[in-house]
Design an enzyme around this catalytic site. Sequence first.
Site, PDB file in Angstrom:
ATOM      1  N   CYS A   2      36.886  42.762  48.998  1.00  0.00           N
ATOM      2  CA  CYS A   2      36.008  42.491  50.233  1.00  0.00           C
ATOM      3  C   CYS A   2      35.226  40.925  49.972  1.00  0.00           C
ATOM      4  O   CYS A   2      35.171  40.610  48.673  1.00  0.00           O
ATOM      5  CB  CYS A   2      34.856  43.241  50.448  1.00  0.00           C
ATOM      6  SG  CYS A   2      35.351  45.022  50.578  1.00  0.00           S
ATOM      7  N   ARG A  27      40.568  38.168  50.338  1.00  0.00           N
ATOM      8  CA  ARG A  27      39.933  39.337  49.481  1.00  0.00           C
ATOM      9  C   ARG A  27      39.994  40.370  50.170  1.00  0.00           C
ATOM     10  O   ARG A  27      39.346  41.583  49.577  1.00  0.00           O
ATOM     11  CB  ARG A  27      38.284  38.872  49.291  1.00  0.00           C
ATOM     12  CG  ARG A  27      38.262  37.610  48.561  1.00  0.00           C
ATOM     13  CD  ARG A  27      36.665  37.282  48.280  1.00  0.00           C
ATOM     14  NE  ARG A  27      36.063  38.327  47.531  1.00  0.00           N
ATOM     15  CZ  ARG A  27      36.101  38.317  46.184  1.00  0.00           C
ATOM     16  NH1 ARG A  27      36.669  37.408  45.403  1.00  0.00           N
ATOM     17  NH2 ARG A  27      35.516  39.349  45.510  1.00  0.00           N
ATOM     18  N   TRP A  83      38.248  45.282  52.603  1.00  0.00           N
ATOM     19  CA  TRP A  83      39.437  46.119  51.910  1.00  0.00           C
ATOM     20  C   TRP A  83      39.092  47.246  51.782  1.00  0.00           C
ATOM     21  O   TRP A  83      38.056  47.710  50.911  1.00  0.00           O
ATOM     22  CB  TRP A  83      39.963  45.307  50.678  1.00  0.00           C
ATOM     23  CG  TRP A  83      41.254  45.862  49.908  1.00  0.00           C
ATOM     24  CD1 TRP A  83      42.343  45.657  50.364  1.00  0.00           C
ATOM     25  CD2 TRP A  83      41.050  46.845  49.104  1.00  0.00           C
ATOM     26  NE1 TRP A  83      43.167  46.395  49.548  1.00  0.00           N
ATOM     27  CE2 TRP A  83      42.474  47.199  48.800  1.00  0.00           C
ATOM     28  CE3 TRP A  83      40.084  47.598  48.244  1.00  0.00           C
ATOM     29  CZ2 TRP A  83      43.026  48.204  47.753  1.00  0.00           C
ATOM     30  CZ3 TRP A  83      40.562  48.376  47.167  1.00  0.00           C
ATOM     31  CH2 TRP A  83      41.882  48.740  47.105  1.00  0.00           C
ATOM     32  N   ASN A 109      30.247  44.607  48.502  1.00  0.00           N
ATOM     33  CA  ASN A 109      31.630  44.684  48.120  1.00  0.00           C
ATOM     34  C   ASN A 109      31.442  45.519  46.777  1.00  0.00           C
ATOM     35  O   ASN A 109      30.553  44.873  45.835  1.00  0.00           O
ATOM     36  CB  ASN A 109      31.923  43.041  47.712  1.00  0.00           C
ATOM     37  CG  ASN A 109      33.036  42.770  46.865  1.00  0.00           C
ATOM     38  OD1 ASN A 109      33.726  43.734  46.782  1.00  0.00           O
ATOM     39  ND2 ASN A 109      33.044  41.770  46.092  1.00  0.00           N
ATOM     40  N   GLY A 110      32.002  46.382  46.446  1.00  0.00           N
ATOM     41  CA  GLY A 110      32.139  47.042  45.532  1.00  0.00           C
ATOM     42  C   GLY A 110      32.293  48.756  45.588  1.00  0.00           C
ATOM     43  O   GLY A 110      32.776  49.070  46.922  1.00  0.00           O
ATOM     44  N   GLU A 492      58.061  40.596  36.867  1.00  0.00           N
ATOM     45  CA  GLU A 492      57.510  39.783  37.765  1.00  0.00           C
ATOM     46  C   GLU A 492      58.129  39.567  38.951  1.00  0.00           C
ATOM     47  O   GLU A 492      57.690  39.757  40.095  1.00  0.00           O
ATOM     48  CB  GLU A 492      56.777  38.289  37.102  1.00  0.00           C
ATOM     49  CG  GLU A 492      56.310  37.456  37.865  1.00  0.00           C
ATOM     50  CD  GLU A 492      55.044  38.077  38.476  1.00  0.00           C
ATOM     51  OE1 GLU A 492      54.428  38.952  38.175  1.00  0.00           O
ATOM     52  OE2 GLU A 492      54.447  37.159  39.065  1.00  0.00           O
ATOM     53  N   LYS A 496      56.798  40.472  42.782  1.00  0.00           N
ATOM     54  CA  LYS A 496      56.827  39.534  43.823  1.00  0.00           C
ATOM     55  C   LYS A 496      57.363  40.066  45.128  1.00  0.00           C
ATOM     56  O   LYS A 496      56.760  40.084  46.233  1.00  0.00           O
ATOM     57  CB  LYS A 496      57.229  38.223  43.312  1.00  0.00           C
ATOM     58  CG  LYS A 496      56.491  37.230  42.292  1.00  0.00           C
ATOM     59  CD  LYS A 496      55.425  36.840  42.834  1.00  0.00           C
ATOM     60  CE  LYS A 496      54.044  37.804  42.656  1.00  0.00           C
ATOM     61  NZ  LYS A 496      53.346  37.688  41.539  1.00  0.00           N
ATOM     62  N   GLU A 499      55.459  43.308  46.698  1.00  0.00           N
ATOM     63  CA  GLU A 499      54.195  43.083  47.384  1.00  0.00           C
ATOM     64  C   GLU A 499      54.294  42.234  48.580  1.00  0.00           C
ATOM     65  O   GLU A 499      53.524  42.428  49.366  1.00  0.00           O
ATOM     66  CB  GLU A 499      53.229  42.497  46.371  1.00  0.00           C
ATOM     67  CG  GLU A 499      53.300  41.340  45.589  1.00  0.00           C
ATOM     68  CD  GLU A 499      52.244  41.057  44.564  1.00  0.00           C
ATOM     69  OE1 GLU A 499      51.153  41.539  44.617  1.00  0.00           O
ATOM     70  OE2 GLU A 499      52.387  39.989  43.958  1.00  0.00           O
ATOM     71  N   HIS A 515      70.705  53.482  30.494  1.00  0.00           N
ATOM     72  CA  HIS A 515      69.739  54.629  30.383  1.00  0.00           C
ATOM     73  C   HIS A 515      69.361  55.427  31.646  1.00  0.00           C
ATOM     74  O   HIS A 515      68.699  56.189  31.703  1.00  0.00           O
ATOM     75  CB  HIS A 515      68.998  54.511  29.372  1.00  0.00           C
ATOM     76  CG  HIS A 515      69.493  53.998  28.101  1.00  0.00           C
ATOM     77  ND1 HIS A 515      69.994  54.717  27.183  1.00  0.00           N
ATOM     78  CD2 HIS A 515      69.608  52.714  27.470  1.00  0.00           C
ATOM     79  CE1 HIS A 515      70.529  53.824  26.263  1.00  0.00           C
ATOM     80  NE2 HIS A 515      69.977  52.781  26.344  1.00  0.00           N
ATOM     81  N   LYS A 615      43.261  40.206  46.962  1.00  0.00           N
ATOM     82  CA  LYS A 615      43.695  39.132  45.876  1.00  0.00           C
ATOM     83  C   LYS A 615      42.850  39.378  44.616  1.00  0.00           C
ATOM     84  O   LYS A 615      43.679  39.465  43.614  1.00  0.00           O
ATOM     85  CB  LYS A 615      43.018  37.764  46.462  1.00  0.00           C
ATOM     86  CG  LYS A 615      43.617  36.535  45.331  1.00  0.00           C
ATOM     87  CD  LYS A 615      44.905  36.451  45.020  1.00  0.00           C
ATOM     88  CE  LYS A 615      45.191  35.165  44.014  1.00  0.00           C
ATOM     89  NZ  LYS A 615      46.508  35.258  43.815  1.00  0.00           N
TER      90      LYS A 615
END
Length: 620
Positions: A2, A27, A83, A109-110, A492, A496, A499, A515, A615
């Site tokens: 947030c 955010r 968020w 925020n939290g 990575e 990418k 997401e 395997h 983010k």
Amino acid sequence: MCGIIGYVGKKDASSVLLQGLNRMEYRGYDSAGVAVLCRKSSLAGQDENSIFIHKRAGKIEKLENSLPKINNANGIGIGHTRWATHGEPSKINAHPFNGCKNEFAIAHNGIIENYTTIRTNLVEQGHVFESETDSEVIIHLIESYYNTNHDFFNAVRLALKDLWGTYGIVVLSRDHPDTIIAAKNGSPMIVGLGENENFVASDVAAFLKYTRNILPMEDGEIAIVSADEVQVKTLENSVVNRKLEKVGFDLSTIEKGGYPHYMLKEINEQPDTINDTLRGRILLQKGNVKLGGLEQFDKRLKNAKRIILTGCGTSWHAALVGEYLIEEFARIPVEVEYASEFRYRQPILEENDVLIALSQSGETADTVAAIKEAKRQNILVLGICNVVGSSIARATDMGIFIHAGPEIGVASTKSFTSQVAALSLLAVYLGREKNLTQLEGRKILQGLLDLPGKIRSILDESGNVKELAAIYASHQNFLYLGRGYNFPVALEGALKLKEISYIHAEGYPAAEMKHGPIALIDESMPVVFIALKDDPTYPKILSNIEEVKARKGKVIAIATQGDEEISKKADHVIYIPETLKCLSPILSVIPLQLLSYYIAVQRGCDVDQPRNLAKSVTVE
Ligand code: AGP
């Protein structure tokens, strides 16, 4: 998560708040709202000094388009972009909240961990809640204390003392039309000091247009902010005196600069951001490195018996590259841990261990918690961060800033390459104390200095990656395979793609394919190989490619310029310039960043603000 903002000054508060929220939309972007104090005749139907709250589900644009015109010079107000954690993204659960009597409004925020108990008590006292959020309890608590002491600051302070969990809050009061109060515990909160106006926000980007003078708040602090004064106190009510700081970048660095998305801008910035990470740190002739942020604990660091690298997501992938680098050049045993696991598994730490925490934002709650655990066990902690003044930058004993500049796209790109560059410097720094010779050090450092030009040449060929993206954009699954230094790059690349284009993708060490993952391969499975010519495992990777082809899989190879052999085996080849094996992740990741970007664009995805993500993840 947030983004929260507060403003008090001469301007119209609602427009300052909206601008700030737009800057912080990365955010969180599932709902947003503002609360402003109405001055005389600022809004039809609103009394003077009444709190007007407006919120909407969805992105800030929806809030903006539906907000009535408020004539509010001498404005004061707060805003929030969310968020969701507790309660679905909806108008009801959007912030700000205003308690029972509309005396206050709060943006939070939290996460408040004991909110159920507090809520039950407050409901028994007659408080009526409108949302399913944990945040709403804070405003009812403030209201409850204010009813007994009629002291704005102390009502906030006492309410905060009842909370367990994390918060950045900003509070508006009907009875105090010239003051907002902000507080911080575990979530970022920065005060911005302007001329006859002041700001508070989760990120300086929110008010950078107006001021670069800041006062980052520490946990357990409360700021009382009016247009011409800022006072900071602790939860115990003692006054805090702290020096002003200056933000080291300006507004242009947080704008898109002509690119359609921040992500593409940030991918293209990498020649410069690598230069910025290296600047002033390379002593080429000596084959050594100068890292000013480590000087104070230099001896302890160089005598480390074991290094634990930690982080989350992309930062964790960079940490994996760090493991290869530090073990190869400094010959110090390294372990890499997800910060979220390290924190809870009661790690055994020895006196000469060093924890290195990697974080772009410097605010990731899991990484902050891992640092706290290491400090609890008296272990030296080094931070590799991008955001100066962030919680992690301040919580660590020493650090290396990567200087990649603000990263706004939710998918990390330039911070990954700069983290790996910083880790390469660290490996040389530690290595030169051990067996790494001056000549070897010089070779690595020259390799680093050559990277920006090589990145530029990869970016010049973006068109090829774009064409490839058009071919594969409709696929539903991807496999990414690499070995050694490029195994983390496979992870990575897969992250990418997942997401930002919502395509299922997995990264594996190439040798692991046989395997299990090989069972997935058929004509509809694209497999991205990082197959670089001078890697000792290159012949084995070629065999893996054959194995995929034998099962009709489609092969996209990231290969070394001039490698003709691979073009006979792979369906598509993206070439990158040759570099040292240890530095190759900084080059090989770039086509993968571009591939995921162009596929996401092809699929019509929201590249900079992918669904369900934010983010910086400031909740555990
Ligand atoms: C990367 O693309 C992600 N958005 C995410 O995995 C990120 O790397 C992770 O949340 C860690 O963030 P940090 O580097 O700011 O700590």
